[in-house]
Design an enzyme around this catalytic site. Structure first.
Site, mmCIF file in Angstrom:
data_model
loop_
_atom_site.group_PDB
_atom_site.id
_atom_site.type_symbol
_atom_site.label_atom_id
_atom_site.label_comp_id
_atom_site.label_asym_id
_atom_site.label_seq_id
_atom_site.Cartn_x
_atom_site.Cartn_y
_atom_site.Cartn_z
ATOM 1 N N VAL A 78 24.293 1.451 -28.583
ATOM 2 C CA VAL A 78 25.337 2.453 -28.787
ATOM 3 C C VAL A 78 25.145 3.547 -27.739
ATOM 4 O O VAL A 78 24.063 4.140 -27.653
ATOM 5 C CB VAL A 78 25.230 3.068 -30.193
ATOM 6 C CG1 VAL A 78 26.334 4.091 -30.417
ATOM 7 C CG2 VAL A 78 25.267 1.970 -31.256
ATOM 8 N N CYS A 79 26.154 3.818 -26.957
ATOM 9 C CA CYS A 79 26.045 4.857 -25.927
ATOM 10 C C CYS A 79 25.764 6.204 -26.589
ATOM 11 O O CYS A 79 26.557 6.693 -27.398
ATOM 12 C CB CYS A 79 27.322 4.954 -25.106
ATOM 13 S SG CYS A 79 27.257 6.303 -23.911
ATOM 14 N N ILE A 80 24.655 6.805 -26.230
ATOM 15 C CA ILE A 80 24.248 8.041 -26.901
ATOM 16 C C ILE A 80 25.171 9.202 -26.546
ATOM 17 O O ILE A 80 25.502 10.021 -27.415
ATOM 18 C CB ILE A 80 22.763 8.355 -26.606
ATOM 19 C CG1 ILE A 80 22.278 9.513 -27.471
ATOM 20 C CG2 ILE A 80 22.530 8.651 -25.136
ATOM 21 C CD1 ILE A 80 20.767 9.661 -27.485
ATOM 22 N N GLY A 83 28.313 8.648 -28.405
ATOM 23 C CA GLY A 83 28.072 8.679 -29.839
ATOM 24 C C GLY A 83 27.839 10.074 -30.395
ATOM 25 O O GLY A 83 28.428 10.445 -31.419
#
Lengths: 131, 128, 96, 131, 96, 128
Positions: A78-80, A83
């Site tokens: 998940v792209c931080i 996100g």
């Protein structure tokens, strides 16, 4: 056997993108290929929410992704940056931001865009599903 | 295809305009939900299918992969909620090569002028 | 007499066409967000159906670098002007 | 003085819709009108996330909505059907679904579509902001 | 030799135009999701740039009630066929 | 406006195609972020501005209301990341009444044929 990675941009329960991606993922793994990773970017990060509570007669997308990890070892990335602003936090990130709740749990991992670049360069195929 | 006259348009309390196709997004489903709830609250509700929204009316739709529900079961419930003022843009149909005979519900085709008059005539309009 | 809000770039031809069908003779159109690009002279074709009753939101123009490029037939309004349009029009519908 | 209600369909940090809506809301309340309620529907429900953690130099949308409630009593209504499937839960709903975390807190309220119909019928104006 | 995935209805004319510009002489186009409506004969104009190298995903056709309406020039593929297209094309780009 | 020849196109490791306008959505910003990270990882990165993506190149862009950042500060950083292979669809520009002189960065206009060749020639392409 080919190594596949997926890039998912679509939010769950708004556009078909996440469903199409999960459906394609199932086809990849049951056809003898390896699905190395799924990278969730843009509104796709909402697929990782542990709080997702769809009606019982509808597909549970987060559980669908988790099953891929359990059965085939697919990494759920998940792209931080995408996100955090959209409200997707692991327990660690929640601590760091002084928040009492979190909604991203293993096997989903918050990670950087570098992992997307890596997935693109080091797999045989990268297939994108957008809203 | 003969379009209805503007004078045939009965005023509603709420008009919901549906412009998005089924399955690809939740717009259509969430728009119809608003129509059903408004009707349950005793409002007279009309629906206008415009643009890609006319695809919602195609016969023979089914659930999608992984059990994804379509909007055709919702549309089948309209009658139960006394939602029977159903209009469709005649231009949207003909651009897509469709005719009213191929549609799952009895809808009245509207000319462009009648679409404008319909929207002018309703006190509340939401577009989905 | 409706106020129509539109937020899509003029390349989204379908929404301009559907809005054109719904637009009444006394209605007003306000271009916001990416619809600001329709205020460029090159896009005047897609606005032909709206008979000069068109405004565009200033701050969305400015952020996009369009402030000096607006067609003369289009009125530039600030947020107060946007609010004023909603005051004078009893109903407002949003196209997207 | 007019009574306004807003309908927000756009997810935060993906499309301009939520920013445009908040900006319009500020203009309504500082111009002597009343902003009775904001109804969050479709992907707009993500505006209610208490976990939203944008970079410090960007606007914090959830806090912007909360400020409207605190300063002007605006009701912040989140469609429960749209919210649950997308992972927006109050503490009560989290209990009901057996989940340990939640991400919707007062002044945001999970509520039914009936409140949207009510907002449309009982205010002078309803303005929609979509992605 | 690329596989192009497209998921927008044929009313989204801008994406069809941009894809047309990028489409190579040996490329393949697969229509999924709302792009299935482009497989109707009435939409054949928007597909002219793709020279008959077009497939459409069966399960997305079926859910939309389009199974019996596809132009004869378009190949219907199931999910295995979708996967096979990604096997035979080294690169796949998605237009939206 | 003279377009470059296909033979002038130097191969990159990664091509990012930008089709969305600035401000209205995060597509453009998130696409440029991928380009910057790929460059930071030592990849040769090229950018193609196509469709509404050409609006990203307009001079004079600013932050939006409520401090919403645009993408022009990101584009100003491209040089620092050694991203200097910048192409634009000539058709996209001319459809929008724009010319390369009005743009904030030195970009090479490509004919439709050259756009197709560019995409064929790059090993990895992502569209935003």
């Amino acid at each position: 056997m080919l190594n596949y990675a997926l890039l998912v941009h679509g939010a769950p329960y708004s556009h078909q993108a996440a469903l199409s991606a999960l459906r394609f993922a199932d086809t990849v793994v049951t056809s003898g290929h390896r699905l190395v990773s799924v990278f969730f970017y843009h509104d796709g990060v909402h697929n990782a929410s542990a709080l997702m509570s769809p009606p019982q007669d509808e597909v549970h997308l987060a559980e669908g992704w988790q099953r891929l990890h359990q059965d085939y070892g697919t990494q759920l990335l998940v792209c931080i940056a995408a996100g955090l602003r959209r409200g997707l936090l692991s327990a660690d990130e929640a601590n760091r931001h002084g928040l009492a709740s979190h909604n991203v749990e293993a096997p989903f991992e918050l990670t950087g865009i570098g992992q997307l670049v890596d997935a693109m360069l080091n797999n045989d195929r990268l297939i994108t599903f957008a809203p | 295809m003969t379009s209805v006259h503007v004078s045939d348009i009965e005023p509603q309390d709420v008009l919901i305009v549906l412009r998005h196709p089924p399955h690809g997004s939740h717009w259509l489903r969430e728009g119809i939900d608003v129509a059903l709830v408004a009707a349950a609250f005793g409002q007279r509700v009309g629906l206008l299918f415009q643009g890609d929204g006319v695809y919602a009316l195609l016969e023979g739709q089914q659930s999608g992969a992984l059990g994804q529900k379509g909007t055709h079961p919702q549309l089948a419930m309209l009658e139960m909620y006394d939602i029977d003022s159903l209009w469709v843009s005649a231009a949207a149909l003909s651009e897509r090569g469709l005719s009213v005979d191929e549609l799952m519900l009895p809808v009245k085709p509207l000319s462009a002028e009648a679409v404008a008059e319909l929207i002018q005539a309703q006190p509340h309009t939401l577009i989905f | 007499m409706l106020l129509h809000l539109l937020n899509r770039s003029p390349q989204s031809t379908a929404v301009y066409r559907d809005l054109g069908e719904a637009f009444g003779v006394n209605d007003q159109l306000l271009l916001i967000e990416d619809a600001c690009y329709a205020a460029l002279p090159a896009a005047s074709g897609v606005l032909a159906a709206f008979g000069g009753r068109i405004s565009v939101l200033e701050e969305d123009l400015v952020s996009r670098g369009l402030a000096g490029r607006v067609s003369p037939a289009i009125t530039v309004v600030d947020m107060k002007g946007f609010l004023a349009l909603t005051e004078t029009h009893e109903r407002c519908v949003s196209w997207f």
